[in-house]
Design a protein around this motif. Structure first.
Motif, PDB file in Angstrom:
ATOM      1  N   PHE A  18       0.842  -1.196   0.000  1.00 33.18           N
ATOM      2  CA  PHE A  18       0.000   0.000   0.000  1.00 33.18           C
ATOM      3  C   PHE A  18       0.877   1.246   0.000  1.00 33.18           C
ATOM      4  N   VAL A  19       0.566   2.177  -0.879  1.00 36.90           N
ATOM      5  CA  VAL A  19       1.226   3.477  -0.928  1.00 36.90           C
ATOM      6  C   VAL A  19       0.122   4.524  -1.019  1.00 36.90           C
ATOM      7  N   ASP A  20       0.140   5.474  -0.112  1.00 38.60           N
ATOM      8  CA  ASP A  20      -0.908   6.496  -0.104  1.00 38.60           C
ATOM      9  C   ASP A  20      -0.577   7.550  -1.160  1.00 38.60           C
ATOM     10  N   GLU A  21      -0.881   7.211  -2.403  1.00 36.54           N
ATOM     11  CA  GLU A  21      -0.515   8.072  -3.540  1.00 36.54           C
ATOM     12  C   GLU A  21      -1.361   9.337  -3.620  1.00 36.54           C
ATOM     13  N   LYS A  22      -2.538   9.314  -2.959  1.00 39.26           N
ATOM     14  CA  LYS A  22      -3.477  10.441  -3.062  1.00 39.26           C
ATOM     15  C   LYS A  22      -3.777  10.746  -4.528  1.00 39.26           C
ATOM     16  N   LEU A  23      -3.992   9.672  -5.272  1.00 42.85           N
ATOM     17  CA  LEU A  23      -4.224   9.768  -6.702  1.00 42.85           C
ATOM     18  C   LEU A  23      -5.716   9.557  -6.963  1.00 42.85           C
ATOM     19  N   GLU A  24      -6.452  10.657  -7.053  1.00 40.08           N
ATOM     20  CA  GLU A  24      -7.905  10.585  -7.210  1.00 40.08           C
ATOM     21  C   GLU A  24      -8.267  10.383  -8.671  1.00 40.08           C
ATOM     22  N   ARG A  25      -8.790   9.201  -8.965  1.00 40.26           N
ATOM     23  CA  ARG A  25      -9.197   8.893 -10.330  1.00 40.26           C
ATOM     24  C   ARG A  25     -10.058   7.630 -10.328  1.00 40.26           C
ATOM     25  N   SER A  26     -10.918   7.524 -11.317  1.00 41.80           N
ATOM     26  CA  SER A  26     -11.797   6.371 -11.426  1.00 41.80           C
ATOM     27  C   SER A  26     -11.157   5.260 -12.245  1.00 41.80           C
ATOM     28  N   GLY A  67       8.153   4.988  -8.297  1.00 48.63           N
ATOM     29  CA  GLY A  67       7.857   6.135  -9.144  1.00 48.63           C
ATOM     30  C   GLY A  67       6.710   5.887 -10.106  1.00 48.63           C
ATOM     31  N   GLN A  68       6.386   4.623 -10.355  1.00 51.16           N
ATOM     32  CA  GLN A  68       5.260   4.301 -11.216  1.00 51.16           C
ATOM     33  C   GLN A  68       3.986   4.159 -10.359  1.00 51.16           C
ATOM     34  N   LYS A  69       2.850   4.409 -10.971  1.00 46.27           N
ATOM     35  CA  LYS A  69       1.608   4.430 -10.186  1.00 46.27           C
ATOM     36  C   LYS A  69       0.445   3.743 -10.900  1.00 46.27           C
ATOM     37  N   PHE A  70       0.744   2.735 -11.689  1.00 41.84           N
ATOM     38  CA  PHE A  70      -0.334   2.018 -12.358  1.00 41.84           C
ATOM     39  C   PHE A  70      -1.122   1.161 -11.363  1.00 41.84           C
ATOM     40  N   LEU A  71      -2.388   1.003 -11.665  1.00 42.66           N
ATOM     41  CA  LEU A  71      -3.306   0.170 -10.873  1.00 42.66           C
ATOM     42  C   LEU A  71      -3.387   0.628  -9.422  1.00 42.66           C
ATOM     43  N   ARG A  72      -3.443   1.930  -9.254  1.00 42.14           N
ATOM     44  CA  ARG A  72      -3.655   2.551  -7.944  1.00 42.14           C
ATOM     45  C   ARG A  72      -4.559   3.764  -8.119  1.00 42.14           C
ATOM     46  N   GLY A  73      -5.356   4.052  -7.112  1.00 39.91           N
ATOM     47  CA  GLY A  73      -6.173   5.253  -7.148  1.00 39.91           C
ATOM     48  C   GLY A  73      -7.281   5.205  -6.121  1.00 39.91           C
ATOM     49  N   PHE A  74      -7.908   6.362  -5.924  1.00 38.81           N
ATOM     50  CA  PHE A  74      -9.023   6.415  -4.987  1.00 38.81           C
ATOM     51  C   PHE A  74     -10.162   7.233  -5.569  1.00 38.81           C
ATOM     52  N   GLN A  75     -11.355   6.980  -5.038  1.00 41.25           N
ATOM     53  CA  GLN A  75     -12.546   7.759  -5.350  1.00 41.25           C
ATOM     54  C   GLN A  75     -13.271   8.052  -4.052  1.00 41.25           C
ATOM     55  N   ARG A  76     -13.960   9.194  -4.006  1.00 38.73           N
ATOM     56  CA  ARG A  76     -14.847   9.483  -2.882  1.00 38.73           C
ATOM     57  C   ARG A  76     -16.246   8.994  -3.226  1.00 38.73           C
ATOM     58  N   THR A  77     -16.910   8.409  -2.250  1.00 37.69           N
ATOM     59  CA  THR A  77     -18.269   7.934  -2.486  1.00 37.69           C
ATOM     60  C   THR A  77     -19.221   9.111  -2.702  1.00 37.69           C
ATOM     61  N   ASP A  78     -20.201   8.904  -3.562  1.00 38.48           N
ATOM     62  CA  ASP A  78     -21.181   9.949  -3.831  1.00 38.48           C
ATOM     63  C   ASP A  78     -22.300   9.904  -2.785  1.00 38.48           C
ATOM     64  N   ALA A  79     -23.370  10.628  -3.029  1.00 38.62           N
ATOM     65  CA  ALA A  79     -24.460  10.717  -2.054  1.00 38.62           C
ATOM     66  C   ALA A  79     -25.105   9.365  -1.775  1.00 38.62           C
ATOM     67  N   SER A  80     -25.000   8.422  -2.710  1.00 36.15           N
ATOM     68  CA  SER A  80     -25.572   7.086  -2.523  1.00 36.15           C
ATOM     69  C   SER A  80     -24.553   6.091  -1.974  1.00 36.15           C
ATOM     70  N   GLY A  81     -23.358   6.597  -1.614  1.00 37.24           N
ATOM     71  CA  GLY A  81     -22.320   5.725  -1.065  1.00 37.24           C
ATOM     72  C   GLY A  81     -21.526   4.969  -2.116  1.00 37.24           C
ATOM     73  N   LEU A  82     -21.634   5.365  -3.373  1.00 41.26           N
ATOM     74  CA  LEU A  82     -21.035   4.631  -4.483  1.00 41.26           C
ATOM     75  C   LEU A  82     -19.698   5.226  -4.917  1.00 41.26           C
ATOM     76  N   ALA A  83     -18.718   4.332  -5.109  1.00 43.51           N
ATOM     77  CA  ALA A  83     -17.434   4.699  -5.718  1.00 43.51           C
ATOM     78  C   ALA A  83     -17.195   3.752  -6.894  1.00 43.51           C
ATOM     79  N   LYS A  84     -16.891   4.305  -8.067  1.00 40.71           N
ATOM     80  CA  LYS A  84     -16.732   3.502  -9.276  1.00 40.71           C
ATOM     81  C   LYS A  84     -15.271   3.467  -9.727  1.00 40.71           C
ATOM     82  N   PHE A  85     -14.831   2.271 -10.136  1.00 42.00           N
ATOM     83  CA  PHE A  85     -13.463   2.106 -10.620  1.00 42.00           C
ATOM     84  C   PHE A  85     -13.459   1.295 -11.918  1.00 42.00           C
ATOM     85  N   THR A  86     -12.506   1.636 -12.773  1.00 45.18           N
ATOM     86  CA  THR A  86     -12.210   0.826 -13.954  1.00 45.18           C
ATOM     87  C   THR A  86     -10.762   0.373 -13.834  1.00 45.18           C
ATOM     88  N   THR A  87     -10.551  -0.929 -13.881  1.00 38.82           N
ATOM     89  CA  THR A  87      -9.205  -1.474 -13.747  1.00 38.82           C
ATOM     90  C   THR A  87      -9.096  -2.696 -14.656  1.00 38.82           C
TER      91      THR A  87
END
Length: 282
Positions: free
Chosen positions: A103-111, A173-193
């Motif tokens: 785990f690396v806390d990249e703070k990389l916000e993306r879906s 230094g590489q950051k593939f296959l990592r990221g975070f999303q914030r849940t929306d009003a319905s509690g949903l977070a979507k990812f494509t991997t």
């Protein structure tokens, strides 16, 4: 190699889940209503003649009454428990599992987490879309948890993690296959991997972490049905790595999960998709 083999937390029993929602004890209350129908030995004896035959009959009557009461109580308990379980909210308490070494806390916000931001290279593999639905468990209810941070990270088709060092790779230094999303009003977070690959010592899995701004943190892992993994890993680029050496039933961390974090994956136009619901006690 990976050393994420220390269990964290445990699986809640059915009784603990019922207690969590304030439903524990309902079976006992309902079953208790039937205890008043049991005749006492004195009552039966007074209603019978004081003979050996009458005494035997009284004894049999008591035994039969006790058996009938026990059966009624058991039935009431099963019925009450079933009703209590049916009354549980739709969100599900899941077991927490180890974070692991990568785990690396990249703070990389993306879906879409497939690419490496440093060079825009996209990890090869079968597309997998994951919807994580997060709820907060309250007094018998589940409330959508908005604004929670959901992190996903996992290895690529070759079993390699980004931004990490190991005996077999150095991807700092590489950051593939990592990221975070914030849940929306319905509690949903979507990812494509992509569907993850494998490496020695672990079954196929994806790590995830859920955090709140108030400091709450929950960490666990997703697993996959082995028959589906067989199909996906028989294709390029996965097939080049060969047959995986460890399945779910031999993975100690999977054993800790009790199978409760297996993703239900279905085919999609792009590849596969899955939705995972989780209830958290915050």
């Amino acid at each position: 190699m990976d050393n994420d083999d220390q269990p964290v937390g445990r699986i809640l029993s059915r009784r603990e889940v019922l207690r969590l929602f304030g439903l524990a004890g309902s079976a006992a209350v309902i079953a208790g209503c039937s205890t008043e129908v049991v005749p006492t030995a004195t009552t039966v004896a007074q209603a019978s003649a004081p003979t050996a035959t009458a005494t035997s009959a009284a004894t049999n009557t008591i035994a039969e009454a006790a058996t009938a009461t026990a059966a009624a109580t058991s039935t009431a308990e099963v019925t009450a428990t079933s009703e209590a379980v049916a009354a549980l909210p739709s969100c599900i308490v899941r077991p927490e599992l180890t974070e692991g070494p990568y785990f690396v806390d990249e703070k990389l916000e993306r879906s879409d987490i497939r690419s490496d931001p440093s060079n825009n290279a996209v990890s090869a593999g079968t597309q997998l879309d994951i919807n994580v639905v997060v709820s907060q468990i309250g007094a018998g209810t589940c409330t959508a948890l908005a604004g929670a941070i959901v992190d996903l990270w996992h290895c690529d088709a070759d079993g390699v993690y980004s931004d990490a060092t190991d005996r077999s790779f150095n991807t700092v230094g590489q950051k593939f296959l990592r990221g975070f999303q914030r849940t929306d009003a319905s509690g949903l977070a979507k990812f494509t991997t992509i569907y993850p690959g494998w490496y020695q010592g672990r079954a196929v899995h994806i790590h995830f972490k859920i955090r709140t701004d108030a400091g709450y943190e929950f960490t666990s892992q997703f697993f996959f049905d082995e028959s589906l993994t067989d199909v996906v890993h028989a294709q390029a680029p996965y097939v080049a790595k060969g047959v995986r050496t460890l399945l779910n039933d031999g993975d100690g961390i999977y054993q800790q999960s009790g199978g409760q974090t297996i993703l239900t994956v279905t085919p999609s136009a792009q590849g596969y998709s899955a939705t995972f619901e989780i209830g958290l006690q915050i």
